[in-house]
Structures are given as C-alpha cells and as structure tokens.
Design a protein around this motif. Structure first.
Motif, PDB file in Angstrom:
ATOM      1  N   CYS A 154      -7.770 133.722 -45.726  1.00  0.00           N
ATOM      2  CA  CYS A 154      -7.653 134.203 -44.340  1.00  0.00           C
ATOM      3  C   CYS A 154      -6.482 135.184 -44.245  1.00  0.00           C
ATOM      4  N   VAL A 155      -6.754 136.382 -43.729  1.00  0.00           N
ATOM      5  CA  VAL A 155      -5.691 137.385 -43.572  1.00  0.00           C
ATOM      6  C   VAL A 155      -5.221 137.444 -42.122  1.00  0.00           C
ATOM      7  N   ASN A 156      -6.038 136.924 -41.236  1.00  0.00           N
ATOM      8  CA  ASN A 156      -5.638 136.688 -39.849  1.00  0.00           C
ATOM      9  C   ASN A 156      -5.666 135.182 -39.647  1.00  0.00           C
ATOM     10  N   VAL A 157      -4.638 134.640 -39.032  1.00  0.00           N
ATOM     11  CA  VAL A 157      -4.652 133.215 -38.720  1.00  0.00           C
ATOM     12  C   VAL A 157      -4.305 133.031 -37.242  1.00  0.00           C
ATOM     13  N   VAL A 158      -5.173 132.307 -36.538  1.00  0.00           N
ATOM     14  CA  VAL A 158      -4.886 131.934 -35.160  1.00  0.00           C
ATOM     15  C   VAL A 158      -4.795 130.422 -35.135  1.00  0.00           C
ATOM     16  N   ASP A 159      -3.623 129.879 -34.770  1.00  0.00           N
ATOM     17  CA  ASP A 159      -3.561 128.429 -34.635  1.00  0.00           C
ATOM     18  C   ASP A 159      -3.478 128.047 -33.169  1.00  0.00           C
ATOM     19  N   ILE A 160      -4.122 126.925 -32.853  1.00  0.00           N
ATOM     20  CA  ILE A 160      -4.231 126.453 -31.467  1.00  0.00           C
ATOM     21  C   ILE A 160      -3.774 125.004 -31.449  1.00  0.00           C
ATOM     22  N   ALA A 161      -2.777 124.700 -30.621  1.00  0.00           N
ATOM     23  CA  ALA A 161      -2.184 123.372 -30.711  1.00  0.00           C
ATOM     24  C   ALA A 161      -1.583 122.905 -29.392  1.00  0.00           C
ATOM     25  N   THR A 162      -1.778 121.617 -29.097  1.00  0.00           N
ATOM     26  CA  THR A 162      -1.013 120.963 -28.025  1.00  0.00           C
ATOM     27  C   THR A 162       0.336 120.610 -28.642  1.00  0.00           C
ATOM     28  N   LEU A 163       1.234 121.608 -28.713  1.00  0.00           N
ATOM     29  CA  LEU A 163       2.373 121.460 -29.613  1.00  0.00           C
ATOM     30  C   LEU A 163       3.655 120.961 -28.969  1.00  0.00           C
ATOM     31  N   THR A 164       3.986 121.441 -27.770  1.00  0.00           N
ATOM     32  CA  THR A 164       5.301 121.069 -27.213  1.00  0.00           C
ATOM     33  C   THR A 164       5.274 120.764 -25.715  1.00  0.00           C
ATOM     34  N   GLY A 165       6.060 119.764 -25.326  1.00  0.00           N
ATOM     35  CA  GLY A 165       6.306 119.519 -23.910  1.00  0.00           C
ATOM     36  C   GLY A 165       7.054 120.703 -23.303  1.00  0.00           C
ATOM     37  N   ALA A 166       7.814 121.394 -24.129  1.00  0.00           N
ATOM     38  CA  ALA A 166       8.638 122.504 -23.628  1.00  0.00           C
ATOM     39  C   ALA A 166       7.782 123.637 -23.059  1.00  0.00           C
ATOM     40  N   VAL A 167       6.605 123.856 -23.609  1.00  0.00           N
ATOM     41  CA  VAL A 167       5.767 124.940 -23.080  1.00  0.00           C
ATOM     42  C   VAL A 167       5.255 124.568 -21.688  1.00  0.00           C
ATOM     43  N   VAL A 168       5.127 123.267 -21.436  1.00  0.00           N
ATOM     44  CA  VAL A 168       4.689 122.831 -20.106  1.00  0.00           C
ATOM     45  C   VAL A 168       5.798 123.097 -19.093  1.00  0.00           C
TER      46      VAL A 168
END
Ligand code: BES
Ligand code: MN
Ligand code: ZN
Length: 473
Positions: free
Chosen positions: A348-362
């Motif tokens: 993969c030369v393009n990578v898109v990751d999607i994640a419920t990653l941080t409370g901080a973004v909320v």
C-alpha cells in the motif's frame, strides 16, 4: 427493509404522494387540487419552512388519496443537506408505500444527484437495530421515485452505499458477546464470499502467524484477552497498479486494560474503524469502483488477566521501534502501528486509517466533527472535499514538532504510547506517524466522537471515504 424503485410520471396511483415545497412558491400537483392548495397556502395554513410536514386528504379529486407536503425552506438557500433534511420526514410512519416527486425536492440540483441523496437518506433514517428485541419491526418501506429518466443505476448504487453504512452500524451496535474478533473475521469472510468477485480475496491470520511477522505491538494488546487475535486482510485488485490501504481500528471491546477505564460503557464501539473499512470495501466492490484496495484490521479486545500488558512494559513493534507503555488504555495506536506497517509491507502506497482513537478529539471537535490528520496536504484536501460531497463534517488537526518530540521523549524506549492530556488527539496521530514510511501518503481519521451517539452507531466516514476513493478514478 426498504426498497426503492423508479415510478414513471404518467402512471396514475392511489399511493400517498410526497412533495417538497419551497417558501413563497406555488405548487403544481394536479389541476383539481392546485387551486385549493394555493388558497390554503395564501392563508398561511401550509408553511413551507424547513422541517414542516403537512398531510392533505384529496377526497377523490386526484388518484393519490393523500399528499404529504414537506417544507424545504427558501429555494435560494437550497442545498444537498436540505434535500437530506427534508427526507428526514419520510419514514414508515407515513405509510409503507409512498411515492416521492423527485423534481420537487431537487430545486436546481440534477435528478440523478437528488435521487442518490434521497435513497441514501431514506436507507439511513429507516434503520433499526432490533436484533435482540423480541418484537421486531416487520415494516417494509417501498418508495417509488417519480421521474422522467431511467434511474435504476443511480438507485442501485446509492442503495449499495446506504446498505453498507447500515451494515457498519449493525457491526458497531452489536455488543461484545455477539461480536468478538472471531465473529468479525467470520463476518469479513462471509462478506467477501457474498460479493462474489474474482478480484477479491481474503486471508485471516491467526496468533502464531501474527507472532511470526513480529507484530508484537498488536499482540501486546491481546495478552490479557481470553479470545485470540485476528488479523483480517482483504485485497481487491480490479486493475494493475498500487494499492490504497484502508486500516480500521478493531478493538472489539476496550476496558482500558490495567489502566482501567472508570467508565467503559459504549466501548463496544471501539471497532467502528474496522466496521467502516469493511463497509467501504462492500460499497466499492458492489459499485465497481476501479481502485485497488486492501483492508487491514488488527482485531482484539483490551482486557485484564494475569498475563495482560502492564504500564511500564516495553514492547517492540513490527518495524523494530520500541514502545514504553505509559497507559494500557492507549491501546488503539499499538494495534494500528502494526497494522500500518503490515499494509505498507503488502504494497500500500496510500494508507488511510480510521479509528475511535482518543477522548481528546471529542473534547476538541465534539460528536459531529471527525478529526483528520495527514502527511500530505493534497490528500488532506481531497478527504475534506470528499467529506463535503458526503455531507459529513471533517476538520484537520495538526501534528507539529513539539508533539513529535513528546512522543519520542521516553527515557527507556524509542517511543511513549501516551504523553498525557494535552494535545491528545495530535499525540496519538504523531505516534502513528512513526510507523509511516517515507513515500507513503497517509491519512488518519479519529472518529471517537462521531462513530457512536446516544442513539447508537452512526456509520460515519463510510460515505466520505467512498467519495474519496471515487474521486481518485
Ligand atoms: N477507545 C478509546 C478512545 C475513545 C474515547 C473512543 C471515547 C470512543 C469514545 C481509546 O483507546 C482510549 O482509551 N484513549 C485514551 C488515550 C489516553 C490513555 C492517552 C483516551 O483518549 O483517554
Ligand atoms: Mn483505550
Ligand atoms: Zn480504544
């Protein structure tokens, strides 16, 4: 269940007719009632403000026994979002068989685009999660879109997107005891089999194979789990050329581990990224998007037992970087680090990751705006443009040198997996960036606030990523 078809204009029908109306404009339905409706409008009985819904009985004057008028506001302020908002009123409650006058909702938009928005919106609004209820909604909604042109392909494509979004919502709404890593792997296998496409293949890696590849950051999160980890890898290659990698966070449940969460309710949603990438793949394959895709999901739950990961532990990720565990609750970035390495190894030369990653973004963006990070401004701009097409809100957040420095400030390892409260969403992104190789274009979507609302899973980002891919062809 919902079914949408095209209804030729000349067909007379008794079915209820739904019509969009603009403020201050006369409407033309059918001569025998137009005059009376105009009269009622003049007297102010039928306001056309956005959000209004009026039911009119026609007493045999026209074939349709009932007409619903849906307020769309001012024509000058009409937008794609307003078409969708107006469609919000169109549910089972109006009856199981309905006809929609497509042009009345379109304003100055084209019929095809309007039809697409209507189909997607109806599929979204008529979703129910009643899997575990004794009383299930048996209702079916059948909607005819009245139009002159042939809309079959537009309807089918929009329906494929709508169904994929709702499948993502089902996966997320399903609690852990019905949706373990093994269950998700089974779902992925069935999805791929069902899509029945020669360009599509899937492989599920088990714990020993994951260990052989050196994915020890992923395995560290799984150490306290009674269930085995699964690495789900799907390839879709309709043409020659490089791949875009869609990496979804697949934390089937996040208790926090030994850095235990004080309140972990709703953490079944921590695999929303995984659900999103599976749904994007589904829509892309069904609609024959000519893009090479790989889906990568490191699926596990984050639990506690005598063998679980501990704060202070030091682990080595797939790319050889060592990580000091500050918090076992910053587990998503550990699984994603290895997933991103794996995707790049697989071409993969393009990578898109999607994640419920941080409370901080909320805290930063709330529950309706998705946080977006990336190492390539053109790709960031492309994703923002796609989010507008999809009527989903995305906002770019920064990764800067000071947060990179903090991520690299461990005294005993190369990286820390947490740098505390400040700039928390950026810190997680800066951590992931450590696993992105030179030359890889990388985007990171933090959907912690947007994936799951009080009403349940939202299916956020499926449509945006679909549009992002579509714009690439
Ligand atoms: N899964 C959570 C993030 C999350 C928060 C998802 C709210 C959905 C809604 C993630 O694994 C997490 O626990 N993040 C920590 C990181 C911290 C320990 C650095 C957080 O945000 O508190
Ligand atoms: Mn966590
Ligand atoms: Zn998590």
């Amino acid at each position: 269940m919902i079914q949408i078809y095209r209804q030729p204009r000349e067909c007379a029908s008794r079915l209820p007719l739904v019509i969009g109306i603009f403020e201050g404009e006369e409407i033309k339905i059918d001569a025998p009632i137009d005059g009376e409706i105009a009269e009622l409008m003049k007297k102010g009985y039928l306001p056309a403000k956005q959000g209004e819904l009026h039911k009119i009985y026609t007493f045999g004057k026209i074939p349709n026994e009932v007409v619903y008028l849906v307020g769309l506001g001012k024509r000058s302020e009409h937008s794609r979002a307003k078409i969708a908002e107006g469609c919000g009123k169109i549910t089972f409650e109006l009856g199981e068989d309905l006809l929609i006058d497509l042009t009345s909702f379109a304003g100055d938009f084209g019929e095809e685009e309007t039809a697409g928005i209507i189909v997607e919106t109806l599929a979204y609004n008529n979703y129910r999660f009643d899997y575990h209820r004794s009383e299930k909604s048996e209702k079916e909604l059948r909607v005819g879109l009245i139009s002159a042109g042939d809309l079959s392909s537009v309807i089918a494509k929009a329906m494929a997107i709508g169904v994929a979004v709702n499948n993502a919502r089902d996966l997320v709404n399903q609690p852990y005891n019905y949706m373990t890593a093994a269950d998700l792997a089974d779902y992925a296998r069935e999805l791929v089999a069902g899509l029945n496409n020669d360009n599509l293949s899937i492989r599920i890696y088990e714990k020993d194979e994951i260990a052989e590849m050196g994915m020890n950051a992923f395995l560290a999160v799984n150490k306290g789990s009674a269930a085995g980890p699964k690495l789900i890898h799907i390839k879709y290659q309709p043409q020659d050329g490089p791949f875009i990698g869609l990496v979804g966070k697949g934390l089937m449940y996040d208790t926090g581990g030994y850095s235990l969460k004080t309140s972990m309710n709703t953490m079944k949603c921590d695999m929303a990224g995984a659900a999103t990438v599976l749904a994007v793949l589904e829509a892309a394959v069904k609609n024959n998007l000519p893009v090479n895709l790989q889906v990568v999901i490191c699926a596990t739950d984050n639990r506690i037992d005598g063998g679980a990961l501990l704060p202070d532990d030091i682990i080595t990720a797939m790319n050889g970087k060592t990580i000091e565990i500050i918090s076992t609750d910053a587990e998503g970035r550990l699984t994603l680090a290895d997933a991103i390495c794996f995707a790049q190894k697989q071409g993969c030369v393009n990578v898109v990751d999607i994640a419920t990653l941080t409370g901080a973004v909320v805290v930063a963006l709330g529950s309706d705006v998705t946080g977006l990070f990336g190492n390539d401004e053109k790709e960031v701009a492309a994703m923002i443009a796609a989010s507008k097409e999809a009527r989903e809100e995305f906002w770019q957040l920064p990764i800067n040198e000071s947060i990179r420095k903090k991520v690299r400030s461990s005294k005993v390892a190369d990286l820390k997996n947490s740098t505390g409260r400040n700039m928390g969403a950026s810190s997680a992104a800066a951590f992931l960036e450590e696993f992105v190789e030179d030359g890889t274009k990388w985007l990171h979507l933090d959907i912690a606030g947007t994936a799951f609302h009080e009403s349940g899973a939202t299916g956020i980002a499926v449509k945006t990523i679909y549009h992002y891919l579509k714009a690439k062809v």
